[in-house]
Every structure is written in C-alpha cells, then in structure tokens.
Write a protein that holds these residues in place. Structure first.
Motif, PDB file in Angstrom:
ATOM      1  N   UNK A 139      -3.295   4.906   4.676  1.00  0.00           N
ATOM      2  CA  UNK A 139      -2.534   3.841   4.038  1.00  0.00           C
ATOM      3  C   UNK A 139      -1.941   2.870   5.034  1.00  0.00           C
ATOM      4  N   UNK A 140      -1.462   3.388   6.158  1.00  0.00           N
ATOM      5  CA  UNK A 140      -0.927   2.507   7.194  1.00  0.00           C
ATOM      6  C   UNK A 140      -1.989   1.569   7.746  1.00  0.00           C
ATOM      7  N   UNK A 147       3.103  -4.584   3.315  1.00  0.00           N
ATOM      8  CA  UNK A 147       3.957  -3.452   3.636  1.00  0.00           C
ATOM      9  C   UNK A 147       3.346  -2.118   3.219  1.00  0.00           C
ATOM     10  N   UNK A 148       3.847  -1.068   3.837  1.00  0.00           N
ATOM     11  CA  UNK A 148       3.410   0.299   3.545  1.00  0.00           C
ATOM     12  C   UNK A 148       4.594   1.089   2.999  1.00  0.00           C
ATOM     13  N   UNK A 149       4.350   1.867   1.949  1.00  0.00           N
ATOM     14  CA  UNK A 149       5.388   2.684   1.322  1.00  0.00           C
ATOM     15  C   UNK A 149       4.915   4.138   1.292  1.00  0.00           C
ATOM     16  N   UNK A 150       5.682   5.050   1.894  1.00  0.00           N
ATOM     17  CA  UNK A 150       5.306   6.467   1.822  1.00  0.00           C
ATOM     18  C   UNK A 150       5.851   7.138   0.561  1.00  0.00           C
ATOM     19  N   UNK A 151       5.045   8.006  -0.008  1.00  0.00           N
ATOM     20  CA  UNK A 151       5.525   8.923  -1.036  1.00  0.00           C
ATOM     21  C   UNK A 151       5.428  10.305  -0.425  1.00  0.00           C
ATOM     22  N   UNK A 152       6.589  11.000  -0.417  1.00  0.00           N
ATOM     23  CA  UNK A 152       6.696  12.253   0.329  1.00  0.00           C
ATOM     24  C   UNK A 152       7.060  13.413  -0.570  1.00  0.00           C
ATOM     25  N   UNK A 158      -1.622  -0.616  -4.230  1.00  0.00           N
ATOM     26  CA  UNK A 158      -2.820   0.197  -4.026  1.00  0.00           C
ATOM     27  C   UNK A 158      -2.366   1.535  -3.462  1.00  0.00           C
ATOM     28  N   UNK A 159      -2.721   2.623  -4.136  1.00  0.00           N
ATOM     29  CA  UNK A 159      -2.387   3.970  -3.672  1.00  0.00           C
ATOM     30  C   UNK A 159      -3.567   4.505  -2.871  1.00  0.00           C
ATOM     31  N   UNK A 160      -3.274   5.059  -1.694  1.00  0.00           N
ATOM     32  CA  UNK A 160      -4.317   5.550  -0.794  1.00  0.00           C
ATOM     33  C   UNK A 160      -4.022   6.991  -0.385  1.00  0.00           C
ATOM     34  N   UNK A 163       0.869  -1.168   0.000  1.00  0.00           N
ATOM     35  CA  UNK A 163       0.000   0.000   0.000  1.00  0.00           C
ATOM     36  C   UNK A 163       0.906   1.217   0.000  1.00  0.00           C
ATOM     37  N   UNK A 164       0.641   2.137  -0.905  1.00  0.00           N
ATOM     38  CA  UNK A 164       1.400   3.377  -1.007  1.00  0.00           C
ATOM     39  C   UNK A 164       0.514   4.509  -0.491  1.00  0.00           C
ATOM     40  N   UNK A 165       1.024   5.262   0.483  1.00  0.00           N
ATOM     41  CA  UNK A 165       0.280   6.393   1.035  1.00  0.00           C
ATOM     42  C   UNK A 165       0.952   7.700   0.668  1.00  0.00           C
TER      43      UNK A 165
END
Length: 193
Positions: A82-83, A92-97, A134-136, A71-73
């Motif tokens: 997303x978390x 797993x969770x992946x941050x886009x910042x 999945x982008x959230x 999941x990408x947040x």
C-alpha cells in the motif's frame, strides 16, 4: 566498471524482457504455519526489484483514470504494498491495524476467524467523507479482514473504489464475499490449492 555512452535499458524495457510473472516470484512453503497448509510467501516477491516493481505497477493497472484520494493498507504486508502504491499515485497512505496498535482515537471493527474473532482499527480522522479509497493487501483468503476494512472506511464516509491483492485463494471464498457486497476485487494471481 561503467562504459561511457553505453545504452541504458529503461525500467519499461527491463519489464518487457522479463518473462516472469508475479506468481513466479512467490515462494510456497509447505506445512507452515501448521501441517497441511501451503503458505504463499510474498517476501521473495518483495525482495526482487523487478518482481516488486511489477506487482506495484500491476496493482494500479485496473484503476488507471480512477480518482483515488487515499490508499489503505492492511496489516502487515499490505503496508509494504500500500505504501508503494500510494507513492506511485502521489496520495496519502492509511494503515488499518490489529486492535491496540494505533495511538489516539480509533474506530474498531470485529470480524470472524475460523476459531473466534479478531478486531481491526483505523484512526477516526484518517479518512474524510467522500474520500475515494483503494484497499491493498497481499492475500485474499476468506475476506474477513478486507470486509472489516471496507466497513471501517465506509463508517468514516469514504467510498471504497476497489480492493487489490497480489494473491487470491478462491477456494476460501473471499472474492465472492467482497464482490457479493458490491466491491470491485482485483488480484494479480491465484492459487487453487
């Protein structure tokens, strides 16, 4: 006081008894951050246990049975949602910042703002080729941030199975932009004004 042997309502029973929708938990703040804007505040949704649970459960619904590896947040409220979604899926969770916020090697993607440009980043090892993602995020407006996130994921070889949002602002065209590029878009609610 606890009553011995008292029946305890399950989470599912509590949700069935709650006549509220996700939209009912979202507060509107007029003239924020500037005059003429109606800010849709999801912090009131997050603060209510039933509302937050409802939102997370509903974000997952259209993807039942779909393989999702990560999941990408998107910064910042997409991290909260997303978390929680990643936890529910046990992935797993992946941050886009925003630019300059991630340590280590990153990929960057610029996108247009109303008056200028912004840049989003992802760690260059956050996703593997073939990962189903999945982008959230909390809000879909113009779609610029989500489109930049999709490009970053694709540049790492991942496949975006969908983008899930709490709120869609359809008048701003984000859904049309994302769907026009072949991405599945799901939103729990929308505000037309």
């Amino acid at each position: 006081m606890t009553v011995p042997n008292a029946p305890v309502a399950s989470a599912a029973q509590n949700r069935r008894q709650d006549p509220k929708t996700v939209k009912d938990y979202i507060r509107t703040i007029v003239d924020f951050p500037k005059e003429g804007i109606k800010f849709r505040d999801v912090t009131t949704l997050f603060a209510d246990a039933r509302g937050f649970r409802m939102a997370v459960d509903q974000l997952l619904t259209p993807y039942a049975g779909t393989r999702i590896d990560k999941v990408v947040g998107l910064e910042a409220r997409g991290f909260i949602l997303g978390g929680a979604v990643a936890h529910q899926l046990t992935v797993g969770f992946v941050p886009i910042r925003k630019k300059g916020k991630l340590p280590g090697a990153v990929l960057s993607e610029a996108y247009a703002l109303e008056y200028g440009e912004a840049v989003m980043e992802i760690h260059d090892d956050a996703l593997q080729p073939g990962d189903q993602v999945l982008i959230v995020d909390d809000l879909l407006a113009t779609g610029g941030t989500a489109r930049a996130a999709i490009r970053l994921c694709e540049r790492l070889g991942a496949e975006v199975v969908g983008c899930a949002f709490v709120i869609d602002l359809p008048d701003l065209g984000g859904r049309a932009l994302l769907e026009g590029s072949g991405v599945d878009v799901y939103a729990l609610t929308s505000f037309d004004d």
